[in-house]
Write a protein that holds these residues in place. Structure first.
Motif, PDB file in Angstrom:
ATOM      1  N   GLN A 134       0.826  -1.210   0.000  1.00 12.82           N
ATOM      2  CA  GLN A 134       0.000   0.000   0.000  1.00 12.82           C
ATOM      3  C   GLN A 134       0.860   1.259   0.000  1.00 12.82           C
ATOM      4  N   TYR A 135       1.921   1.242   0.803  1.00 14.07           N
ATOM      5  CA  TYR A 135       2.809   2.399   0.864  1.00 14.07           C
ATOM      6  C   TYR A 135       3.412   2.676  -0.510  1.00 14.07           C
ATOM      7  N   LEU A 136       3.927   1.652  -1.150  1.00 12.01           N
ATOM      8  CA  LEU A 136       4.578   1.825  -2.451  1.00 12.01           C
ATOM      9  C   LEU A 136       3.593   2.275  -3.522  1.00 12.01           C
ATOM     10  N   ILE A 143      -5.769   5.247   8.898  1.00 15.63           N
ATOM     11  CA  ILE A 143      -5.853   4.798  10.290  1.00 15.63           C
ATOM     12  C   ILE A 143      -6.184   5.992  11.174  1.00 15.63           C
ATOM     13  N   VAL A 144      -7.206   5.847  12.004  1.00 15.21           N
ATOM     14  CA  VAL A 144      -7.604   6.926  12.906  1.00 15.21           C
ATOM     15  C   VAL A 144      -6.457   7.253  13.856  1.00 15.21           C
ATOM     16  N   GLY A 145      -6.111   8.533  13.961  1.00 16.29           N
ATOM     17  CA  GLY A 145      -5.067   8.968  14.876  1.00 16.29           C
ATOM     18  C   GLY A 145      -3.673   8.941  14.291  1.00 16.29           C
ATOM     19  N   VAL A 146      -3.523   8.420  13.072  1.00 15.63           N
ATOM     20  CA  VAL A 146      -2.215   8.372  12.419  1.00 15.63           C
ATOM     21  C   VAL A 146      -2.168   9.455  11.350  1.00 15.63           C
ATOM     22  N   PRO A 147      -1.203  10.368  11.414  1.00 15.75           N
ATOM     23  CA  PRO A 147      -1.124  11.458  10.436  1.00 15.75           C
ATOM     24  C   PRO A 147      -0.934  10.929   9.017  1.00 15.75           C
ATOM     25  N   PRO A 148      -1.333  11.711   8.006  1.00 18.10           N
ATOM     26  CA  PRO A 148      -1.109  11.298   6.620  1.00 18.10           C
ATOM     27  C   PRO A 148       0.375  11.033   6.361  1.00 18.10           C
ATOM     28  N   LYS A 200      20.788  -3.720   4.758  1.00 19.60           N
ATOM     29  CA  LYS A 200      21.017  -2.522   5.560  1.00 19.60           C
ATOM     30  C   LYS A 200      19.808  -1.603   5.406  1.00 19.60           C
ATOM     31  N   ILE A 201      19.585  -0.759   6.425  1.00 16.59           N
ATOM     32  CA  ILE A 201      18.442   0.159   6.448  1.00 16.59           C
ATOM     33  C   ILE A 201      18.865   1.502   5.861  1.00 16.59           C
ATOM     34  N   ILE A 202      17.968   2.084   5.063  1.00 14.03           N
ATOM     35  CA  ILE A 202      18.258   3.336   4.364  1.00 14.03           C
ATOM     36  C   ILE A 202      17.411   4.481   4.903  1.00 14.03           C
ATOM     37  N   GLY A 203      18.065   5.589   5.230  1.00 17.39           N
ATOM     38  CA  GLY A 203      17.370   6.848   5.482  1.00 17.39           C
ATOM     39  C   GLY A 203      16.449   6.872   6.678  1.00 17.39           C
ATOM     40  N   GLN A 204      15.526   7.819   6.649  1.00 19.86           N
ATOM     41  CA  GLN A 204      14.591   8.018   7.740  1.00 19.86           C
ATOM     42  C   GLN A 204      13.424   7.024   7.639  1.00 19.86           C
ATOM     43  N   PRO A 205      12.660   6.874   8.741  1.00 20.05           N
ATOM     44  CA  PRO A 205      11.473   6.007   8.693  1.00 20.05           C
ATOM     45  C   PRO A 205      10.477   6.475   7.635  1.00 20.05           C
ATOM     46  N   LEU A 206       9.722   5.518   7.103  1.00 20.46           N
ATOM     47  CA  LEU A 206       8.729   5.813   6.081  1.00 20.46           C
ATOM     48  C   LEU A 206       7.356   6.096   6.672  1.00 20.46           C
TER      49      LEU A 206
END
Length: 254
Positions: A134-136, A143-148, A200-206
């Protein structure tokens, strides 16, 4: 609820291996955070937990679990399901039990992707019908309470898989062999790296999202029982203890 009372069994789909939420221990038995949470829920409501597969022995797909088309095969899913608006059209989410952060992972040999934006146009793997998919696709979680969500990857070539471990296996074959990266939750990626996977993990959280218990709609008695049971596990510290055991930090509160 009637079926659970009559049989004394709480049925759940046999899960994909998804460390540390789901692993196989040295005895070949299922273990992990989600497994222990489900086991504790069953214990507290006084029933046995039974993991089920399809009639042919195959693992029930995530696409089916999120669709609500359960065909009477199971009663509950405690498998890190994000309570999105689309899924809420087909399944009920009586209670959230932990919160997590999504990230982009690449092969450790990759030298061209330094931020999520660098993965734009690349082949990015995701479990079919998952929040990563969905993110991609830029489909709002709702989700209620979760910012866009602020999307950071432009026009990726999305490569879908029916099972989670197939995503990991594809990237592990090498940088750019089948995939350039995948999206998943940070504790999962960290656990894979810890066990030796070449990521390895890249950058900031999505994104930052809750995970919820899922059942079919129209069963308020079961929904109320599960909500009270999980909130009692939160209040007495059981959820925090399990989170720290498996994720190495407390992910229980928003």
């Amino acid at each position: 609820m009637d079926h659970i009372h009559a049989t004394g069994i709480l049925r759940s789909p046999f899960p994909d291996i998804w460390p540390p939420a789901v692993i196989k221990n040295d005895k070949g038995e299922l273990d992990g955070f989600d497994v222990e949470v489900l086991r504790e829920v069953g214990k507290r409501i006084g029933v046995k937990v039974d993991y089920v597969t399809n009639a042919d022995g195959s693992i029930i797909t995530w696409e089916e679990q999120t669709s609500g088309n359960w065909q009477g095969k199971y009663d509950i899913v405690i498998n890190s399901m994000t309570p999105t608006a689309k899924r809420a059209e087909h399944v009920a989410f009586p209670v959230n039990y932990y919160y997590t952060i999504g990230v982009l992972a690449v092969h450790r040999d990759n030298t061209s992707i330094h931020t999520p934006a660098d993965a734009s146009g690349k082949r990015i793997g995701a479990l079919k019908a998952s929040k990563y998919d969905q993110y991609l696709r830029r489909q709002p979680f709702g989700i209620v309470g979760v910012p866009p969500i602020t999307y950071k990857i432009e026009n990726p070539t999305i490569v879908n898989f029916d099972h989670e471990d197939d995503v990991f296996s594809a990237l592990a074959k090498g940088d750019g062999v089948e995939l350039d990266g995948f999206v998943n939750d940070v504790p999962i990626v960290m656990s894979l790296i810890k066990e030796g996977k070449p990521f390895k993990i890249i950058g900031q959280p999505l994104y930052h999202t809750p995970s919820a218990v899922a059942i079919l709609p129209g069963d308020p008695e079961l929904a109320d029982l599960l909500a009270k049971t999980v909130e009692a596990m939160r209040a007495d510290g059981t959820l925090s203890k399990l989170s720290t055991k498996w994720f190495e930090y407390d992910m229980i509160n928003e």
